[in-house]
Design a protein around this motif. Structure first.
Motif, PDB file in Angstrom:
ATOM      1  N   ILE A  24       1.294   6.350  -7.018  1.00 10.18           N
ATOM      2  CA  ILE A  24       0.233   7.233  -7.511  1.00 10.18           C
ATOM      3  C   ILE A  24       0.694   8.696  -7.436  1.00 10.18           C
ATOM      4  CG2 ILE A  24      -2.098   8.115  -7.043  1.00 10.18           C
ATOM      5  CD1 ILE A  24      -2.850   5.267  -6.122  1.00 10.18           C
ATOM      6  N   THR A  25       1.336   9.041  -6.311  1.00  7.44           N
ATOM      7  CA  THR A  25       1.779  10.424  -6.117  1.00  7.44           C
ATOM      8  C   THR A  25       2.771  10.850  -7.202  1.00  7.44           C
ATOM      9  OG1 THR A  25       1.614   9.987  -3.754  1.00  7.44           O
ATOM     10  CG2 THR A  25       2.696  12.029  -4.382  1.00  7.44           C
TER      11      THR A  25
ATOM     12  N   LEU B 215      -3.670  13.172  -0.908  1.00  5.10           N
ATOM     13  CA  LEU B 215      -3.769  13.176  -2.377  1.00  5.10           C
ATOM     14  C   LEU B 215      -5.179  13.550  -2.812  1.00  5.10           C
ATOM     15  CD1 LEU B 215      -1.710  10.076  -3.596  1.00  5.10           C
ATOM     16  CD2 LEU B 215      -1.040  12.482  -3.555  1.00  5.10           C
TER      17      LEU B 215
ATOM     18  N   PHE C 271      -3.226   8.957   1.358  1.00  2.98           N
ATOM     19  CA  PHE C 271      -4.303   8.967   0.355  1.00  2.98           C
ATOM     20  C   PHE C 271      -5.267  10.133   0.578  1.00  2.98           C
ATOM     21  CE2 PHE C 271      -3.122   4.416  -0.333  1.00  2.98           C
ATOM     22  CZ  PHE C 271      -2.791   4.556  -1.665  1.00  2.98           C
TER      23      PHE C 271
ATOM     24  N   ASP D 198     -11.416   3.677  -5.328  1.00  2.11           N
ATOM     25  CA  ASP D 198     -10.397   2.714  -4.933  1.00  2.11           C
ATOM     26  C   ASP D 198      -9.587   3.239  -3.731  1.00  2.11           C
ATOM     27  OD1 ASP D 198      -8.883   0.357  -5.263  1.00  2.11           O
ATOM     28  OD2 ASP D 198      -7.274   1.595  -6.110  1.00  2.11           O
ATOM     29  N   MET D 199      -9.210   4.532  -3.830  1.00  5.44           N
ATOM     30  CA  MET D 199      -8.410   5.120  -2.754  1.00  5.44           C
ATOM     31  C   MET D 199      -9.228   5.235  -1.465  1.00  5.44           C
ATOM     32  SD  MET D 199      -6.382   7.886  -5.098  1.00  5.44           S
ATOM     33  CE  MET D 199      -5.571   8.864  -3.881  1.00  5.44           C
TER      34      MET D 199
ATOM     35  N   THR E 161      -9.411   1.959   0.202  1.00  2.00           N
ATOM     36  CA  THR E 161      -8.148   1.665   0.904  1.00  2.00           C
ATOM     37  C   THR E 161      -8.123   2.373   2.258  1.00  2.00           C
ATOM     38  OG1 THR E 161      -7.015   1.478  -1.195  1.00  2.00           O
ATOM     39  CG2 THR E 161      -5.645   1.809   0.758  1.00  2.00           C
TER      40      THR E 161
ATOM     41  N   LEU F  91       0.828  -1.217   0.000  1.00  2.00           N
ATOM     42  CA  LEU F  91       0.000   0.000   0.000  1.00  2.00           C
ATOM     43  C   LEU F  91       0.857   1.259   0.000  1.00  2.00           C
ATOM     44  CD1 LEU F  91      -2.997  -0.730   2.368  1.00  2.00           C
ATOM     45  CD2 LEU F  91      -3.054  -0.140  -0.060  1.00  2.00           C
TER      46      LEU F  91
ATOM     47  N   ARG G  25       2.128   1.728  -3.380  1.00  2.00           N
ATOM     48  CA  ARG G  25       1.064   2.200  -4.259  1.00  2.00           C
ATOM     49  C   ARG G  25       0.829   3.698  -4.047  1.00  2.00           C
ATOM     50  NH1 ARG G  25      -4.295   0.663  -3.345  1.00  2.00           N
ATOM     51  NH2 ARG G  25      -5.623   1.649  -4.921  1.00  2.00           N
ATOM     52  N   LEU G  26       0.819   4.124  -2.790  1.00  6.63           N
ATOM     53  CA  LEU G  26       0.605   5.536  -2.470  1.00  6.63           C
ATOM     54  C   LEU G  26       1.660   6.405  -3.163  1.00  6.63           C
ATOM     55  CD1 LEU G  26      -0.645   7.856  -0.715  1.00  6.63           C
ATOM     56  CD2 LEU G  26       1.020   7.242   1.041  1.00  6.63           C
TER      57      LEU G  26
ATOM     58  N   ARG H 103     -10.652   5.664  -9.597  1.00  8.94           N
ATOM     59  CA  ARG H 103      -9.476   5.717  -8.732  1.00  8.94           C
ATOM     60  C   ARG H 103      -9.814   6.299  -7.350  1.00  8.94           C
ATOM     61  NH1 ARG H 103      -3.402   6.236 -10.487  1.00  8.94           N
ATOM     62  NH2 ARG H 103      -3.629   4.008 -10.160  1.00  8.94           N
TER      63      ARG H 103
ATOM     64  N   PRO I 155       2.920  12.573   1.267  1.00  8.46           N
ATOM     65  CA  PRO I 155       3.441  12.217  -0.066  1.00  8.46           C
ATOM     66  C   PRO I 155       3.729  13.463  -0.911  1.00  8.46           C
ATOM     67  CG  PRO I 155       1.115  11.595   0.162  1.00  8.46           C
ATOM     68  CD  PRO I 155       1.581  12.016   1.520  1.00  8.46           C
ATOM     69  N   LEU I 156       2.936  14.524  -0.690  1.00  9.11           N
ATOM     70  CA  LEU I 156       3.148  15.728  -1.493  1.00  9.11           C
ATOM     71  C   LEU I 156       4.444  16.435  -1.112  1.00  9.11           C
ATOM     72  CD1 LEU I 156      -0.521  17.068  -1.735  1.00  9.11           C
ATOM     73  CD2 LEU I 156       0.798  15.782  -3.446  1.00  9.11           C
TER      74      LEU I 156
END
Lengths: 120, 508
Positions: A19-20, B305, B302, B318-319, B322, A12, A15-16, B315, A108-109
């Motif tokens: 995506i970022t 984001l 998430f 989906d996020m 999660t 996960l 994945r995070l 998407r 993440p940003l």
């Protein structure tokens, strides 16, 4: 597109980050230290986002040491990711030439912003 | 010219005070008067009573008449009172006024009890009475002796108490005198250092040091020396830690203190367990921090984001899923941690153990599971009609964990079966609940670690879980005086066996 390698045993988290960063970079993933070293030699990424605590023989600090010791891999940025916010990890990272250190849960940003500033 | 020597004069009151035991007699040996203390001993005497009726005269032997009596002036007299408790008197006769005779007597009393029996107190004696002096001396000696005996007894008791306290405690204690010879050692000390009492008692401090070096764990650095510790007079330096490899691996806190007479006391506290618990606690905390942060990374990342970027509907969903799943996992983990903490900290004190039919436990557990997350069935075998001793809430928690593991770790399907048999451990009957799956199984290394907190047999993260379930099962089983065992083979499946005590008198 510049390549970035994401190394973490948790799918996960990969994945995070994927995506970022997937919008602006080509993302490669690895789930442990050994496959990370493999991926680094194959893909020659500009930056490695590296988890410290991983299963297997080779942990994040070991991967960091190998990258920083290998002249063929000079210029690769290493960003450490860890759940352990302990001074020990931070010191180990600094001593071994880590370029940045993010504590989980990270933003993440912020990681994206850091990479954009370095990978010009 | 001769100057007459002045004679001391004594008036009646002065005389009575100076000779409280006098006896005044007339020429016919009738008693004229008695001193006040003498009256206390012989009681009221009619004036004119014959001396021999009140006293038996031992000396002089021939005392019968006044003339005899006069002849014996200067001799010591011994009389015993015929009344009262028969007190002996000694003294000397004097010629008194008007041809009377005075016997100036003193009672012969050898002990305080005799004084007591005669009905006398110290105020009944004249200041010069040797009897009073002797008695005072006797009293003082006796009191000192009594005191000394009391103190000695108290010290002996105290010594015995201290001895038993030292023996009872599980801390090792050893005393050395200033000559470095061992004065006292307790059993705990001998046991810690693997010494026999007979061998230890000959030991001097340097020999004990050598013995200690032989036991020490060489990997943990140089063994501290008892002699060296003795030289350290600051309290913080007279304390150290011993790491022993023999007779078994131990961590021991060692304290040293000095006694007033130049001796040394060493105090040993076995902290092996505490050290181990400390290590486990910090390991657990590190693991818990790691495990709790992992779902937080997804939730935090998430949502960030989603807040700052545009995504396709697919998407986004989906996020969000999660995030939802990871929040659920976080809640589950926190709940299980709290359950574990509660069960552990209460040490089973809040257990509501009662007799319950085993079939109820099994039915409820299987039904609970069906409702929860799967349409898959458990093949329940034949059930022995027994009653078990359980806290139903906690035992069901354990059963649910075992059953849901069986399903979780067989993602490809396969049969999950539940069988019960009765087995004896010694005289104790147990219901052995066996839950078998045909799932991914575990390697022997994984089986060995399966009961560790946060250990996951599935490192891929595809199977949701906290790694706390089996720890909880183990705790619950332990609190019921039961146990849980696992056997497993990679790619073949896992068998979990839970041992629960059967209520003996309810055996059918």
């Amino acid at each position: 597109m510049q390549k970035i390698l994401i190394v973490d045993d948790q799918p996960l988290i990969r994945r995070l980050l994927s995506i970022t960063l997937g919008r602006d970079y080509e993302v490669v993933e690895a789930s442990d230290g050994a496959s990370a070293l493999n991926a680094i030699r194959i893909h020659k990424p500009r930056a490695v986002l590296l988890d410290i605590m991983m299963p297997g023989e080779i942990d994040g600090i070991r991967v960091l040491k190998i990258i920083k010791a290998d002249p063929k891999l000079t210029g690769i940025f290493v960003v450490l990711l860890t759940a352990r916010g302990q001074a020990d990890d931070f010191r180990l990272g600094q001593e071994n030439g880590a370029d940045a250190y993010f504590i989980k849960p990270f933003s993440p940003l912020q990681i994206e912003t850091w990479l954009k500033a370095k990978l010009v | 010219m001769l100057v007459p020597t002045p004679q001391p004069q004594l008036n009646a009151i002065g005389f009575a005070r100076a000779f409280p035991f006098y006896v005044q007699l007339d020429r016919q040996l009738h008693i004229v008067q008695l001193g006040r203390s003498m009256q206390k001993i012989v009681g009221p005497v009619e004036p004119g009573s014959y001396l021999h009726d009140v006293f038996q005269v031992f000396r002089p032997k021939d005392l019968g008449t006044y003339e005899n009596l006069l002849r014996n002036i200067g001799e010591m007299y011994t009389l015993v009172s015929r009344r009262g408790s028969g007190v002996t008197f000694r003294g000397y006769p004097e010629v008194g006024e008007e041809n009377t005779l005075l016997l100036l007597l003193t009672p012969v009393l050898n002990s305080l009890s005799e004084q007591h029996d005669a009905g006398l107190s110290f105020s009944d004696f004249a200041k010069h009475d040797s009897a009073a002096d002797a008695l005072l001396l006797a009293q003082t000696t006796r009191m000192s002796a009594l005191d000394a005996e009391k103190i000695a007894t108290r010290l002996r008791h105290r010594g015995e108490q201290l001895g038993s306290i030292l023996e009872l405690g599980n801390h090792g204690v050893v005393f050395f005198d200033s000559e470095q010879a061992m004065l006292h050692v307790n059993t705990a000390f001998l046991e810690m250092l693997g010494l026999k009492r007979a061998d230890a008692f000959d030991m001097r401090l340097p020999e004990l040091d050598a013995w200690l070096r032989g036991l020490s764990d060489k990997d943990m650095g140089e063994c501290p020396s008892l002699m060296g510790l003795r030289e350290m007079h600051e309290p913080e330096k007279s304390r150290t830690t011993l790491h022993l490899a023999r007779p078994r691996s131990r961590v021991i806190d060692l304290d040293c203190a000095h006694s007033a007479d130049g001796g040394t006391v060493y105090y040993l506290r076995d902290t092996t367990h505490e050290t181990e618990v400390d290590r486990m606690k910090s390991e657990f905390l590190a693991a818990a921090a790691h495990e709790l942060r992992t779902p937080m990374v997804s939730i935090f990342g998430f949502t960030e984001l989603l807040l700052h970027r545009k995504f396709s509907d697919e998407r986004r969903t989906d996020m969000l899923q999660t995030i939802h799943r990871q929040s659920g996992l976080l809640v589950k983990m926190i709940n299980e941690l709290l359950d574990l903490a509660r069960i552990e900290s209460r040490g089973g004190l809040d257990m509501q153990i009662a007799t319950h039919p085993l079939s109820d436990l099994i039915d409820n557990s299987v039904k609970g599971l069906m409702r929860a997350d799967t349409d898959r069935q458990v093949n329940v075998g034949e059930m022995p009609a027994v009653t078990v001793l359980i806290d139903p809430e906690k035992m069901q928690l354990a059963m649910n964990n075992l059953l849901s593991n069986a399903f979780k770790y067989s993602p490809e399907g396969g049969i999950v079966s539940l069988k019960v048999r009765v087995e004896y451990t010694g005289n104790e009957p147990f219901a052995v609940i066996e839950i078998r799956d045909q799932g991914i199984g575990m390697s022997p290394e994984q089986v060995a670690r399966a009961f560790e907190r946060f250990f996951r047999a599935d490192a891929s993260g595809n199977i949701p879980g906290t790694g706390l379930g089996l720890s909880l099962v183990k705790e619950v089983a332990g609190l019921h005086r039961g146990r849980v065992e696992l056997s497993s083979e990679l790619g073949v499946g896992t068998v979990a066996r839970l041992w629960i005590p059967i209520a003996k008198d309810k055996m059918i």
